[in-house]
Scaffold this active site. Structure first.
Site, short mmCIF file in Angstrom:
data_model
loop_
_atom_site.label_atom_id
_atom_site.label_comp_id
_atom_site.label_asym_id
_atom_site.label_seq_id
_atom_site.Cartn_x
_atom_site.Cartn_y
_atom_site.Cartn_z
N CYS A 1 0.83 -1.20 0.00
CA CYS A 1 0.00 0.00 0.00
C CYS A 1 0.87 1.25 0.00
O CYS A 1 1.85 1.35 0.75
CB CYS A 1 -0.92 -0.01 1.22
N ASP B 1 0.00 -6.12 -0.49
CA ASP B 1 -1.09 -6.41 -1.42
C ASP B 1 -0.67 -7.59 -2.28
O ASP B 1 0.39 -7.55 -2.92
CB ASP B 1 -1.37 -5.20 -2.33
#
Length: 277
Positions: free
Chosen positions: A184, A191
């Site tokens: 992120c 992620d």
């Protein structure tokens, strides 16, 4: 300009349970596009959509009975803004104690608010309880790059890992990897994603492509930005005639984000959820 660091990400948040459209936090796409050689005013080398799936959508009917649904949001890639994901979650949660006349009324409200936030026309699809059994799963089609026994120590995006045999006859290939990981932009949280690359052109070196995808492992950027970086790097370094890049990221906060970018007319992906999602 709304900046990522001003978003709710990484900050304590009060969870409102009554409808509040102001919770949506738009972030302009252009600053990150400028970083990958796409200055404002220049025609984009791609088009496509960001497909968001929401698994935690609930509201009250007019009698106060809770309702639940799945929701899909199709956001065109040419909208000026994306929506920061935590703000999206907070916005959806604001419906939890809100009375709404029907799923159709909710759909219209979601369409209006998301279109306002992104600056474009957002399609909204709801799957209510009666239709949950129609949902299908499936993996991305293509030749799995992860089969390759490579060695690497590069964990920041490095386009020089990409190459293609320009002297060879053009091929049409679909390549897939489940080893995409980025972080992120604001919080640094991981992620996890699967990515599919379809192209027509000189054969792309598969080991180099896999190393390149792995090189995002320590990179901080939003999902949409990573996919656009992959697209522009592959176009610049490998020069395919046709290219489509599609990533499906695992969910966080009840949402998954699945960006798709292409430079040729092809149907949008069918939005099948994969096993990791």
């Amino acid at each position: 300009m709304t900046l990522p660091e001003h978003s709710p990400l990484g900050k304590p948040s009060a969870y409102k349970t009554e409808y509040d459209a102001s919770l949506l936090f738009p972030i302009p796409r252009q600053p990150k596009r400028a970083e990958i050689g796409l200055p404002e005013g220049r025609a984009l080398p791609f088009f496509g959509v960001d497909i968001w799936n929401a698994y935690e959508v609930s509201w009250l009917n007019l009698k106060g009975k809770p309702q639940v649904a799945l929701a899909t949001f199709i956001i065109p890639a040419d909208t000026p803004n994306i929506v920061e994901s935590k703000s999206f979650k907070l916005y959806l949660n604001s419906f939890n104690q809100t009375k709404i006349a029907s799923p159709e009324a909710l759909q219209q409200l979601l369409h209006h608010d998301l279109s306002e936030a992104t600056g474009g026309t957002v399609q909204v699809r709801l799957v209510t309880e009666a239709d949950l059994g129609t949902q299908k799963m499936g993996e991305l089609d293509g030749l799995l790059l992860d089969r390759l026994d490579i060695e690497t120590d590069i964990y920041e995006p490095d386009p020089t890992l990409l190459s293609a045999e320009q002297e060879e006859s053009p091929v049409e290939e679909t390549l897939v990897s489940h080893l995409l990981k980025s972080n992120c932009l604001v919080t640094g949280q991981p992620d996890w994603g699967s990515v599919q690359i379809r192209y027509v052109g000189a054969p792309i070196d598969q080991e180099g492509l896999l190393k390149y995808l792995i090189s995002f492992r320590n990179h901080n950027e939003f999902h949409e930005q990573c996919v656009e970086r992959i697209f522009t790097d592959v176009m610049r370094m490998c020069k395919p005639v046709k290219l489509a890049v599609y990533a499906r990221y695992t969910r966080r906060g009840g949402l998954d984000i699945n960006p798709f970018r292409t430079n040729y007319n092809t149907p949008w992906p069918d939005n099948r959820r994969n096993a990791r999602q």
